[in-house]
Scaffold this active site. Structure first.
Site, PDB file in Angstrom:
ATOM      1  N   LYS A   9       0.823  -1.212   0.000  1.00 55.26           N
ATOM      2  CA  LYS A   9       0.000   0.000   0.000  1.00 55.26           C
ATOM      3  C   LYS A   9       0.861   1.269   0.000  1.00 55.26           C
ATOM      4  CE  LYS A   9      -4.111  -1.999   2.167  1.00 55.26           C
ATOM      5  NZ  LYS A   9      -5.094  -1.813   3.278  1.00 55.26           N
ATOM      6  N   TYR A  49     -12.421  -1.475  -4.043  1.00 62.02           N
ATOM      7  CA  TYR A  49     -12.991  -1.644  -2.706  1.00 62.02           C
ATOM      8  C   TYR A  49     -14.515  -1.506  -2.698  1.00 62.02           C
ATOM      9  CZ  TYR A  49      -8.524  -1.677  -0.119  1.00 62.02           C
ATOM     10  OH  TYR A  49      -7.293  -2.007   0.408  1.00 62.02           O
ATOM     11  N   PHE A  57     -15.561   4.223   6.519  1.00 57.30           N
ATOM     12  CA  PHE A  57     -14.176   4.524   6.145  1.00 57.30           C
ATOM     13  C   PHE A  57     -13.936   4.489   4.644  1.00 57.30           C
ATOM     14  CE2 PHE A  57     -14.253  -0.042   7.400  1.00 57.30           C
ATOM     15  CZ  PHE A  57     -13.807  -0.630   6.231  1.00 57.30           C
ATOM     16  N   ASN A 112      -2.146   0.301   6.777  1.00 56.83           N
ATOM     17  CA  ASN A 112      -1.650  -0.959   7.338  1.00 56.83           C
ATOM     18  C   ASN A 112      -0.726  -1.734   6.393  1.00 56.83           C
ATOM     19  OD1 ASN A 112      -3.639  -1.704   5.598  1.00 56.83           O
ATOM     20  ND2 ASN A 112      -4.914  -2.756   7.098  1.00 56.83           N
ATOM     21  N   HIS A 115      -2.140  -5.374   1.501  1.00 60.41           N
ATOM     22  CA  HIS A 115      -3.479  -5.909   1.242  1.00 60.41           C
ATOM     23  C   HIS A 115      -3.349  -7.357   0.809  1.00 60.41           C
ATOM     24  CE1 HIS A 115      -7.532  -6.358  -0.480  1.00 60.41           C
ATOM     25  NE2 HIS A 115      -6.912  -7.068  -1.400  1.00 60.41           N
ATOM     26  N   GLU A 126     -10.042  -9.721  -7.639  1.00 62.65           N
ATOM     27  CA  GLU A 126      -8.941  -8.764  -7.467  1.00 62.65           C
ATOM     28  C   GLU A 126      -7.784  -9.035  -8.435  1.00 62.65           C
ATOM     29  OE1 GLU A 126     -10.070  -7.928  -2.780  1.00 62.65           O
ATOM     30  OE2 GLU A 126      -8.141  -8.873  -3.240  1.00 62.65           O
TER      31      GLU A 126
HETATM   32  P1  IDP Z   1      -8.409  -6.402   5.346  1.00 57.37           P
HETATM   33  O1  IDP Z   1      -7.537  -5.497   4.518  1.00 57.37           O
HETATM   34  O2  IDP Z   1      -7.669  -6.973   6.519  1.00 57.37           O
HETATM   35  O3  IDP Z   1      -9.087  -7.477   4.513  1.00 57.37           O
HETATM   36  P2  IDP Z   1     -10.974  -5.017   5.420  1.00 57.37           P
HETATM   37  O4  IDP Z   1     -11.959  -5.110   6.536  1.00 57.37           O
HETATM   38  O5  IDP Z   1     -11.298  -5.752   4.150  1.00 57.37           O
HETATM   39  O6  IDP Z   1      -9.549  -5.500   5.992  1.00 57.37           O
HETATM   40  O7  IDP Z   1     -10.759  -3.478   5.100  1.00 57.37           O
HETATM   41  C1  IDP Z   1     -10.091  -3.072   3.937  1.00 57.37           C
HETATM   42  C2  IDP Z   1      -9.132  -1.950   4.298  1.00 57.37           C
HETATM   43  O8  IDP Z   1      -9.882  -0.835   4.759  1.00 57.37           O
HETATM   44  C3  IDP Z   1      -8.173  -2.262   5.452  1.00 57.37           C
HETATM   45  O9  IDP Z   1      -7.033  -2.986   5.059  1.00 57.37           O
HETATM   46  C4  IDP Z   1      -7.825  -0.873   5.930  1.00 57.37           C
HETATM   47  O10 IDP Z   1      -6.864  -0.232   5.076  1.00 57.37           O
HETATM   48  C5  IDP Z   1      -9.169  -0.161   5.795  1.00 57.37           C
HETATM   49  N1  IDP Z   1      -9.969  -0.231   7.025  1.00 57.37           N
HETATM   50  C6  IDP Z   1     -10.602  -1.320   7.545  1.00 57.37           C
HETATM   51  N2  IDP Z   1     -11.247  -1.024   8.676  1.00 57.37           N
HETATM   52  C7  IDP Z   1     -11.030   0.292   8.891  1.00 57.37           C
HETATM   53  C8  IDP Z   1     -11.438   1.212   9.919  1.00 57.37           C
HETATM   54  O11 IDP Z   1     -12.145   0.874  10.857  1.00 57.37           O
HETATM   55  N3  IDP Z   1     -11.003   2.505   9.787  1.00 57.37           N
HETATM   56  C9  IDP Z   1     -10.228   2.928   8.747  1.00 57.37           C
HETATM   57  N4  IDP Z   1      -9.833   2.097   7.759  1.00 57.37           N
HETATM   58  C10 IDP Z   1     -10.215   0.805   7.837  1.00 57.37           C
HETATM   59 MG    MG Z   2     -10.525  -7.310   3.043  1.00 60.76          MG
END
Ligand code: IDP
Ligand code: MG
Length: 139
Positions: A9, A49, A57, A112, A115, A126
């Protein structure tokens, strides 16, 4: 053999962590099937997404994902989807296990570092989204 879609990312590319993350990918036994540096548009991030479009978010997430360069990857390995999720760790770096990429490199639940697809259906979508012609199982 199975394939998954992975991404380094913008926060990680910006901080010069791509090499370390690619090294970990190779160390975990993944074969890189395809790889590309992408500065995605907001619309591309929204399409990628789309499953999260109702989440609070979604706006900030797609703004962040289109804010800088990312590295998109198609990775192959036995149990690639699950293994890459395990190597990344939990979505929130604060809750990710020691030794995972998100624990080591993630800045926040949004920024984070990496992905990874979470299931065969999302992996197929994807992979095809960024690499037309690359399928879940292929030569
Ligand atoms: P994942 O990447 O672990 O599969 P997902 O729930 O699919 O997690 O969420 C996609 C992305 O959205 C996350 O990797 C993160 O960058 C962002 N994200 C998820 N939850 C939050 C949140 O509560 N606040 C802000 N960003 C979030
Ligand atoms: Mg996800």
């Amino acid at each position: 053999m199975e394939r998954t879609f992975a991404m380094i990312k913008p926060d990680a590319v910006e901080r010069g962590l791509a090499g370390k993350i690619l090294s970990r990918i190779e160390g975990e036994g993944f074969r890189v099937v395809a790889m590309r540096l992408v500065k995605m548009t907001k619309a591309q991030a929204e399409g990628f997404y789309a499953v999260h479009c109702e989440r609070p978010f979604f706006g900030p997430l797609t703004a962040y994902m289109s804010s800088g360069r990312t590295i998109v990857l198609a990775l192959e390995r036995e149990s690639a989807i699950k293994h890459w999720r395990d190597v990344m760790g939990a979505t929130d770096p604060a809750k990710a296990a020691p030794g995972t990429l998100r624990k080591e490199f993630g800045e926040s639940i949004e920024r984070n570092a990496t992905h990874g697809s979470d299931a065969p259906g999302t992996a197929a979508f994807e992979l095809g989204y960024w690499f037309p012609g690359v399928s879940l199982h292929g030569a």
